[in-house]
Design an enzyme around this catalytic site. Sequence first.
Site, PDB file in Angstrom:
ATOM      1  N   TYR A  26     -51.796 -83.216  -9.988  1.00  0.00           N
ATOM      2  CA  TYR A  26     -51.017 -82.172  -9.311  1.00  0.00           C
ATOM      3  C   TYR A  26     -49.627 -82.695  -8.934  1.00  0.00           C
ATOM      4  CZ  TYR A  26     -49.587 -78.698  -5.876  1.00  0.00           C
ATOM      5  OH  TYR A  26     -48.883 -77.745  -5.184  1.00  0.00           O
ATOM      6  N   GLU A  83     -53.040 -90.746   4.564  1.00  0.00           N
ATOM      7  CA  GLU A  83     -52.610 -91.206   3.239  1.00  0.00           C
ATOM      8  C   GLU A  83     -52.759 -90.124   2.177  1.00  0.00           C
ATOM      9  OE1 GLU A  83     -51.294 -93.392   0.039  1.00  0.00           O
ATOM     10  OE2 GLU A  83     -51.082 -93.897   2.157  1.00  0.00           O
ATOM     11  N   VAL A  87     -57.782 -80.580  -1.065  1.00  0.00           N
ATOM     12  CA  VAL A  87     -58.910 -79.682  -1.288  1.00  0.00           C
ATOM     13  C   VAL A  87     -58.811 -79.282  -2.750  1.00  0.00           C
ATOM     14  CG1 VAL A  87     -59.923 -77.437  -0.721  1.00  0.00           C
ATOM     15  CG2 VAL A  87     -58.946 -78.873   1.100  1.00  0.00           C
ATOM     16  N   GLY A  97     -59.052 -76.579   4.013  1.00  0.00           N
ATOM     17  CA  GLY A  97     -57.977 -77.488   4.384  1.00  0.00           C
ATOM     18  C   GLY A  97     -57.665 -77.431   5.869  1.00  0.00           C
ATOM     19  N   GLU A 125     -44.308 -76.775  -2.214  1.00  0.00           N
ATOM     20  CA  GLU A 125     -44.125 -75.654  -1.295  1.00  0.00           C
ATOM     21  C   GLU A 125     -45.414 -75.188  -0.614  1.00  0.00           C
ATOM     22  OE1 GLU A 125     -42.184 -71.245  -1.482  1.00  0.00           O
ATOM     23  OE2 GLU A 125     -41.263 -72.810  -2.728  1.00  0.00           O
ATOM     24  N   TYR A 131     -48.132 -77.121   6.414  1.00  0.00           N
ATOM     25  CA  TYR A 131     -47.731 -77.960   7.544  1.00  0.00           C
ATOM     26  C   TYR A 131     -46.809 -77.220   8.507  1.00  0.00           C
ATOM     27  CZ  TYR A 131     -49.705 -81.677   4.668  1.00  0.00           C
ATOM     28  OH  TYR A 131     -50.556 -82.447   3.904  1.00  0.00           O
TER      29      TYR A 131
END
Length: 155
Positions: A26, A83, A87, A97, A125, A131
Amino acid sequence: MNLEIRTATAADCPRILELINELAVYERAPEEVTVTLAHFIDAGFGENPVWKAFVAEVDQNIVGFALYYTRYSTWKGCRLYLEDFIVTEEYRGRGVGKVLFEKVIEETKKGNYSGMVWQVLDWNEPAINFYNKYKAQLEKGWLNASFSKEQIKAF
């Protein structure tokens, strides 16, 4: 959905490593994962463990994990460093998550750390939006620096 968050065990390491590879794909860097399963297990469960993790299970299948360790800041003291946090794609958007991330926040509180830190790629994004829901401070102006094992040997 029958979701359980629990502390990772050595037996979970093969699946966690699969998810680490999924994350590397990813993040467009699959060739960067060079850790062996034996080293990974030893680093988490050997004589001198350096990391801990929580796993997210749905129907006894690990669908995510959050791996962390203690980082020392000369400015702030002991901080929990997240670190890796992933998911698997099939379970994103289902609240896994959120529960997993909040478990790490609770661990930060429980451990009396001075804070929690992690990194996110500037192009990721979906993660940035996640977050931002927590009002996380996303810092600008810092560049990551590293030496490879080969560079250290050549020094």
